[in-house]
Design a protein around this motif. Structure first.
Motif, PDB file in Angstrom:
ATOM      1  N   ASN A 187      61.988  38.322  66.324  1.00 49.24           N
ATOM      2  CA  ASN A 187      62.689  37.074  66.619  1.00 49.24           C
ATOM      3  C   ASN A 187      61.794  35.904  66.248  1.00 49.24           C
ATOM      4  O   ASN A 187      61.087  35.358  67.098  1.00 49.24           O
ATOM      5  CB  ASN A 187      63.091  37.000  68.095  1.00 49.24           C
ATOM      6  CG  ASN A 187      64.063  35.865  68.375  1.00 49.24           C
ATOM      7  OD1 ASN A 187      64.137  34.889  67.624  1.00 49.24           O
ATOM      8  ND2 ASN A 187      64.818  35.984  69.447  1.00 49.24           N
ATOM      9  N   PRO A 221      66.114  32.903  71.782  1.00 51.47           N
ATOM     10  CA  PRO A 221      64.664  32.764  71.732  1.00 51.47           C
ATOM     11  C   PRO A 221      64.092  32.681  73.151  1.00 51.47           C
ATOM     12  O   PRO A 221      64.552  31.877  73.965  1.00 51.47           O
ATOM     13  CB  PRO A 221      64.457  31.468  70.950  1.00 51.47           C
ATOM     14  CG  PRO A 221      65.672  31.370  70.086  1.00 51.47           C
ATOM     15  CD  PRO A 221      66.797  31.927  70.906  1.00 51.47           C
ATOM     16  N   ARG A 231      72.611  40.051  61.064  1.00 54.38           N
ATOM     17  CA  ARG A 231      71.535  39.104  61.354  1.00 54.38           C
ATOM     18  C   ARG A 231      71.316  38.198  60.148  1.00 54.38           C
ATOM     19  O   ARG A 231      71.107  38.676  59.034  1.00 54.38           O
ATOM     20  CB  ARG A 231      70.239  39.844  61.699  1.00 54.38           C
ATOM     21  CG  ARG A 231      70.299  40.611  63.008  1.00 54.38           C
ATOM     22  CD  ARG A 231      68.962  41.278  63.347  1.00 54.38           C
ATOM     23  NE  ARG A 231      68.652  42.354  62.409  1.00 54.38           N
ATOM     24  CZ  ARG A 231      67.575  42.400  61.656  1.00 54.38           C
ATOM     25  NH1 ARG A 231      66.689  41.413  61.693  1.00 54.38           N
ATOM     26  NH2 ARG A 231      67.361  43.418  60.848  1.00 54.38           N
TER      27      ARG A 231
END
Length: 258
Positions: free
Chosen positions: A61, A109, A235
């Motif tokens: 990430n 996040p 993604r």
């Protein structure tokens, strides 16, 4: 809140909230960012430095790394602790095989800050002082403000908007990229602000080709013809001109029988 943010607290009293539930509170609220605020402890009473933790590897990430870097630098700048380790932004896999639960279950996040060590007697006394706590809070705010100043890029599935594709129908999908900056307007706001070389698209664990439509800020993607029925994760990664990574979680694609 005074700066325009909507804040969701996992708790506002001195009660225990299970680790996974802390992340789920943020997930249910649709939060953009998750921050778990801590003070560290160690057998060595002299230890006293700042660390900020992200989940997994540096590829898992990238947006969490952006957030961690800004928060860590602000804590270092404002608290000015006498100690600093060589690399204060760390993976939670260094602590546990599965990392930290509060970060592992977050769908945005997410970082965990260890501003200082309460096991250090001098630091413990500082942490008793409300003014010092406000100083630390200001450091976290400054870190967030610096991060927000560089924009929070996002990706949105625009066609099909519901993410549903039926076997036998077209397998072409469109994703819109938001650099997190253009909507602010201002001089030159309409110019391209995405680093084209950072764009990549992944379906489950396979990388896909795409067509880039720069004027529309869109990606046109053709899914594999042998894609199996069921749910798939798409993604989309890219960085804006400040090298801030896309914060959107994986987009959900559902393939249904025709």
């Amino acid at each position: 809140e005074q700066a325009g943010a909507e804040v969701v607290m996992t708790r506002e009293q001195d009660i225990d909230v299970p680790l996974r539930e802390r992340a789920e509170i943020a997930n249910r609220a649709g939060c953009d960012l998750f921050i778990s605020i801590h003070h560290n402890a160690a057998p060595n009473p002299q230890a006293n430095y700042t660390t900020v933790w992200y989940h997994g590897t540096v590829d898992d990430n990238p947006a969490s790394l952006d957030l961690a870097r800004h928060l860590c630098q602000a804590l270092l700048d404002i608290l000015q602790l006498p100690q600093q380790i060589p690399n204060p932004v760390l993976s939670d896999l260094l602590m546990y095989d599965n990392g930290f639960a509060v970060l592992r279950y977050a769908r945005m996040p997410a970082v965990l800050t260890e501003a200082s060590f309460h096991s250090n007697p001098q630091q413990e006394q500082r942490l008793r002082d409300p003014e010092y706590n406000r100083l630390e809070a200001r450091a976290l705010f400054i870190g967030l403000a610096r991060y927000a100043a560089g924009g929070l890029p996002r990706a949105e599935l625009t066609s099909p908007a519901d993410g549903v594709i039926r076997i036998g129908q077209t397998r072409r999908i469109t994703v819109r990229m938001d650099d997190g900056l253009t909507a602010r307007k201002g001089w030159g706001h309409e110019r391209w602000k995405i680093l084209s070389g950072t764009i990549s698209v992944w379906l489950d664990d396979s990388r896909l080709d795409f067509e880039l439509d720069r004027p529309a800020r869109q990606l046109r993607i053709t899914l594999p013809p042998d894609l199996s029925p069921g749910s798939h994760r798409l993604r989309v990664h890219f960085q804006n001109m400040y090298k801030h990574s896309c914060i959107s979680p994986p987009l959900q694609i559902r393939v249904l029988p025709g």
